[in-house]
Design an enzyme around this catalytic site. Structure first.
Site, short mmCIF file in Angstrom:
data_model
loop_
_atom_site.label_atom_id
_atom_site.label_comp_id
_atom_site.label_asym_id
_atom_site.label_seq_id
_atom_site.Cartn_x
_atom_site.Cartn_y
_atom_site.Cartn_z
N HIS A 150 -39.54 50.92 -30.36
CA HIS A 150 -39.20 52.34 -30.33
C HIS A 150 -39.69 52.90 -28.99
CE1 HIS A 150 -38.88 51.66 -34.64
NE2 HIS A 150 -38.13 52.75 -34.70
N SER A 170 -35.38 56.79 -37.08
CA SER A 170 -36.68 56.82 -36.42
C SER A 170 -36.59 57.19 -34.95
CB SER A 170 -37.36 55.45 -36.56
OG SER A 170 -36.53 54.42 -36.07
#
Length: 274
Positions: free
Chosen positions: A250, A48
């Site tokens: 993230h 990711s």
């Protein structure tokens, strides 16, 4: 004698002019024939952190985003993104079993890869430290450290060997992971500054392990740690998304731009086949 000398001078002048004209013509033809260099064929693999998860909108599968550093690299330094196959949730094992290596071949000039974080249970430790007690945080952190030191090196070695075989002519760039916290700004949810520091040290160990494995295969490692200093999830200007965000832990848009800058500065086109 004067007439003969004049004729000789004129003849020499004509010959010299002809030589210069031909030379210029040949040089011009060579330049035109050479033309611009072929684009650098670029394939992007990984998890990711490579797919751009955290900054929507995403593709229906794998959470790929236009904010991802592979997309931002496209067009820079004569780089042409060919296959963008990074997928959220990927591990060193599923990069292979999920078919990402099928994007690679002898025509791949540049390859970026982000993998290893999901092999360690890293996200579980982060949540344990944020929402659990001290003992829970310690146990989870110790478990992650054990996986990094005992499990990950062999997995990385197998993956990198398969990558090298699938893209024999590629310059491989392996990207590391950012530290998530800025402990100097105090507690974040249930994680004290000391616990945040422990988690950051886990990220450092993860990066060091990946860097060693990459070096053993002749791959280039890009460390983003210094670039993210003072921009952890609890900093005034965070480049990491917080727990309440769907893309928690993230990079945000600024974070992915930072990754792009790090990879861009690390890639030297003269080292790539083109």
């Amino acid at each position: 004698m004067t007439s003969s000398l004049a004729r000789a001078t004129r003849t020499a002048s004509v010959v010299l002019t002809a030589v210069v004209t031909v030379a210029a013509s040949v040089a011009g033809s060579t330049t035109a024939a050479a033309g611009p260099p072929d684009p650098i064929v670029y394939d992007a693999l990984g998890d990711s952190y490579a797919s751009g998860f955290g900054v929507p909108p995403y593709t229906p599968t794998c959470g790929r985003s236009d904010a991802a550093y592979p997309v931002q690299l496209d067009g820079r330094k004569h780089i042409a993104l060919d296959d963008f196959v990074a997928c959220g949730g990927a591990t060193t094992l599923t990069v292979v079993s999920g078919g990402q290596l099928a994007a690679l071949d002898a025509q791949t000039d540049l390859l970026t890869l982000s993998a290893g974080g999901n092999d360690t249970g890293w996200s579980t430790a982060v949540v344990a430290c944020l929402l659990g007690g001290d003992e829970t945080c310690t146990q989870a952190s110790d478990a992650v450290t054990a996986r990094i030191t005992t499990l990950l090196p062999a997995r990385l070695d197998r993956l990198y060997a398969q990558v090298a075989a699938a893209a024999p002519n590629a310059h491989v760039v392996v990207t590391g992971y950012a530290r998530l916290f800025s402990p100097e700004y105090g507690a974040y949810l249930g994680a004290s500054p000391a616990e945040q520091q422990t988690l950051n040290e886990g990220a450092d160990l993860l990066n060091a392990t990946i860097a060693r494995a990459a070096a053993a295969h002749g791959f280039q490692f890009v460390d983003v740690t210094k670039r993210f200093l003072d921009h952890g999830v609890n900093a005034p200007d965070p480049w990491i998304l917080g727990l309440s965000d769907p893309g928690a832990f993230h990079p945000n848009a600024d974070g992915y731009e930072t990754y792009t800058a790090a990879v861009t500065s690390a890639v030297n086109p003269s080292r790539l086949r083109s």
